[in-house]
Design a protein around this motif. Structure first.
Motif, mmCIF file in Angstrom:
data_model
loop_
_atom_site.group_PDB
_atom_site.id
_atom_site.type_symbol
_atom_site.label_atom_id
_atom_site.label_comp_id
_atom_site.label_asym_id
_atom_site.label_seq_id
_atom_site.Cartn_x
_atom_site.Cartn_y
_atom_site.Cartn_z
ATOM 1 N N UNK A 57 0.909 -1.146 0.106
ATOM 2 C CA UNK A 57 0.164 -0.028 0.167
ATOM 3 C C UNK A 57 0.811 1.225 0.107
ATOM 4 N N UNK A 58 0.607 1.977 -0.670
ATOM 5 C CA UNK A 58 1.409 3.512 -0.751
ATOM 6 C C UNK A 58 0.429 4.745 -0.801
ATOM 7 N N UNK A 59 0.855 5.655 -0.010
ATOM 8 C CA UNK A 59 0.102 6.952 0.034
ATOM 9 C C UNK A 59 0.595 8.063 -1.209
ATOM 10 N N UNK A 60 -0.372 8.076 -1.897
ATOM 11 C CA UNK A 60 0.235 8.993 -3.169
ATOM 12 C C UNK A 60 -1.091 10.022 -3.568
ATOM 13 N N UNK A 61 -0.884 11.158 -3.647
ATOM 14 C CA UNK A 61 -2.002 12.064 -4.104
ATOM 15 C C UNK A 61 -3.042 12.061 -2.940
ATOM 16 N N UNK A 62 -2.724 12.013 -1.634
ATOM 17 C CA UNK A 62 -3.841 12.097 -0.807
ATOM 18 C C UNK A 62 -4.564 10.598 -0.597
ATOM 19 N N UNK A 63 -4.339 9.485 -1.179
ATOM 20 C CA UNK A 63 -5.219 8.428 -1.327
ATOM 21 C C UNK A 63 -4.174 7.277 -0.982
ATOM 22 N N UNK A 64 -4.707 6.459 -0.671
ATOM 23 C CA UNK A 64 -3.981 4.960 -0.309
ATOM 24 C C UNK A 64 -4.266 4.088 -1.341
ATOM 25 N N UNK A 65 -3.233 3.686 -2.241
ATOM 26 C CA UNK A 65 -3.245 2.835 -3.469
ATOM 27 C C UNK A 65 -2.431 1.742 -3.285
ATOM 28 N N UNK A 66 -3.101 0.600 -3.943
ATOM 29 C CA UNK A 66 -2.343 -0.708 -4.025
ATOM 30 C C UNK A 66 -1.513 -0.807 -5.189
ATOM 31 N N UNK A 67 -0.259 -1.514 -5.146
ATOM 32 C CA UNK A 67 0.824 -1.668 -6.222
ATOM 33 C C UNK A 67 1.712 -2.620 -5.706
ATOM 34 N N UNK A 68 2.559 -2.913 -6.847
ATOM 35 C CA UNK A 68 3.505 -3.925 -6.766
ATOM 36 C C UNK A 68 4.795 -2.998 -6.589
ATOM 37 N N UNK A 69 5.894 -3.361 -5.560
ATOM 38 C CA UNK A 69 7.062 -2.795 -5.347
ATOM 39 C C UNK A 69 7.969 -3.378 -6.621
ATOM 40 N N UNK A 70 8.768 -2.305 -7.371
ATOM 41 C CA UNK A 70 9.565 -2.547 -8.248
ATOM 42 C C UNK A 70 11.099 -2.701 -7.911
ATOM 43 N N UNK A 71 11.402 -1.286 -7.515
ATOM 44 C CA UNK A 71 12.882 -1.184 -7.179
ATOM 45 C C UNK A 71 12.989 0.097 -6.335
ATOM 46 N N UNK A 72 14.318 0.481 -5.926
ATOM 47 C CA UNK A 72 14.618 1.665 -5.450
ATOM 48 C C UNK A 72 15.234 2.435 -6.383
ATOM 49 N N UNK A 73 15.010 3.742 -6.907
ATOM 50 C CA UNK A 73 16.031 4.257 -7.578
ATOM 51 C C UNK A 73 15.994 6.136 -7.279
ATOM 52 N N UNK A 74 17.354 6.433 -6.916
ATOM 53 C CA UNK A 74 17.273 7.635 -6.260
ATOM 54 C C UNK A 74 16.747 8.157 -4.983
ATOM 55 N N UNK A 75 16.771 6.971 -4.175
ATOM 56 C CA UNK A 75 16.222 7.245 -2.820
ATOM 57 C C UNK A 75 14.602 7.128 -2.872
ATOM 58 N N UNK A 76 13.984 6.925 -4.082
ATOM 59 C CA UNK A 76 12.326 6.645 -4.202
ATOM 60 C C UNK A 76 12.195 5.179 -4.550
ATOM 61 N N UNK A 77 11.056 5.044 -3.946
ATOM 62 C CA UNK A 77 10.438 3.536 -4.048
ATOM 63 C C UNK A 77 9.703 3.647 -5.616
#
Length: 412
Positions: free
Chosen positions: A12-32
């Motif tokens: 689960x990730x918080x993005x745009x003020x909403x909780x969204x489901x997704x698949x973690x791919x990798x870490x790049x430049x300190x961001x997931x």
């Protein structure tokens, strides 16, 4: 505390003020980097993600490829393009498939059109294409024609597909369709064009066409694909699905979708018109130079020793007069010089202005309405097969594979 994730984890990730489901791919430049359920990737801080579960590996199911004797037998030669790509939802990545069973799993409609044999020739980004690979590709396609293939599909990255289509146009005489196809958008995107392009390409490969062509989306909608002659096509947009255009001529046909009805223009070369032949000699010491205001003549010194040089000049085919002495030197040294235009539509005519007449006097040939990249590939082929300078010059100005016309039609 920042959580550590493994590629393929469901989060689960918080993005745009909403909780969204997704698949973690990798870490790049300190961001997931997370692939959302919609298919799009986003970048969020790792702290904004919470672990849900670890996804098991995606099963790699193989199936027997059905053979229907009532259908045509096609060959798919892959150079790294994406006629079929499939998402691994464990990692969120997209993989190109070269096995016939994988292709039919990804695009099952293809099984309704033909039987397929697949040849993985190369796995490269199209900017890494070379004249040597063109030769390998032409030989592989020729072998499939001689082996009885009733049509060939070449999967290819879109950025340099026009060069490769032109190369095979000159290197092969073909009685069957040779169809280049690619995808502007990968299969993990909701707006992907890969499946429709592949289906339309297969439809044309079983049609009455008898030449090299590029088949891609004709509009931004999923309504039809255009069939472009291999020597008259150009990618005209970086990302639109309808990026490819025929320039100076109309497309040689269309493919309706989803009906898959192929319509060929009267000028399209028909199946069986030519006997199969391979002419795979190439002279790689050729260049393509675009003139710009203020260009130094010193740049032309880099082309000393080249067998040929295509110049993309301004308007009717001009360069600054300061370049003319160095161009004359190249011509006198044995470099074949041909002028094309940056305008792409219309044709070169160097007899209108003084600069053009001076270029002609310096030994520069008019390239008519040839596209610069098609002219470059043609020059490599001509100089690889004809060593006589005058004969090579005559071939460059002759129409060999529909790359140039005697006159430009109004509005094209």
């Amino acid at each position: 505390m920042t959580q550590l994730f493994v590629s393929g984890d469901l989060v689960h990730c918080d993005y745009g003020g909403k909780k969204r489901n997704g698949v973690y791919i990798t870490d790049r430049d300190g961001m997931a980097v997370v692939k959302l359920d919609s298919g799009y990737n986003i970048g969020v801080t790792p702290d904004a993600c919470s672990f849900v579960t670890r996804s098991p590996p995606s099963p790699q199911k193989k199936t027997d490829v059905p053979q229907n004797r009532s259908l045509s037998n096609l060959a798919i030669v892959s150079t790294g393009g994406t006629i079929a790509s499939r998402i691994d939802y464990r990692t969120g990545s997209v993989t190109s498939q070269f096995d016939a069973s994988d292709i039919l799993i990804a695009i099952p409609e293809l099984a309704e059109i033909a039987n397929y044999r697949t040849i993985p020739l190369a796995t490269i980004l199209s900017e890494n294409m070379t004249p040597a690979i063109w030769q390998d590709l032409a030989r592989a396609v020729f072998d499939e024609i001689k082996g009885g293939a009733q049509g060939i599909i070449v999967t290819h990255g879109t950025d340099t597909m026009a060069y490769s289509a032109a190369a095979l146009s000159f290197m092969l005489d073909t009685p069957v369709p040779i169809i280049f196809v690619g995808s502007q958008r990968s299969a993990d995107r909701p707006s992907s064009d890969n499946a429709m392009n592949a289906i339309c390409a297969a439809s044309v490969a079983t049609s009455g066409l008898g030449e090299v062509a590029v088949v891609m989306h004709a509009t931004t909608n999923d309504d039809y694909c255009a069939i472009h002659r291999g020597t008259r096509v150009r990618k005209m947009h970086t990302s639109r699905r309808d990026a490819f255009r025929s320039l100076g001529v109309e497309p040689i046909g269309t493919v309706a979708y989803p009906s898959r009805e192929v319509t060929l223009s009267p000028g399209a070369v028909r199946r069986g018109t030519q006997k199969p032949a391979l002419h795979d000699k190439i002279e790689p010491r050729c260049g393509l130079l675009q003139f710009y205001p203020g260009m130094s003549p010193d740049i032309l010194k880099a082309y000393e020793g080249y067998a040929g040089l295509i110049i993309a000049g301004t308007g009717l085919g001009h360069t600054g007069t300061v370049l003319i002495p160095q161009l004359r030197h190249l011509a006198e040294s044995g470099t074949l010089l041909v002028m094309t235009s940056q305008c792409l539509n219309g044709r070169v005519c160097d007899r209108v202005y003084d600069t053009g007449r001076d270029l002609l006097a310096a030994g520069v040939l008019e390239g008519g309405d040839m596209l610069p990249e098609a002219a470059l590939v043609k020059m490599m082929w001509v100089l690889g097969n004809e060593k006589d300078t005058k004969k090579a010059a005559g071939l460059m100005q002759a129409d060999l594979k529909g790359e140039c016309t005697r006159r430009s039609a109004h509005g094209l």
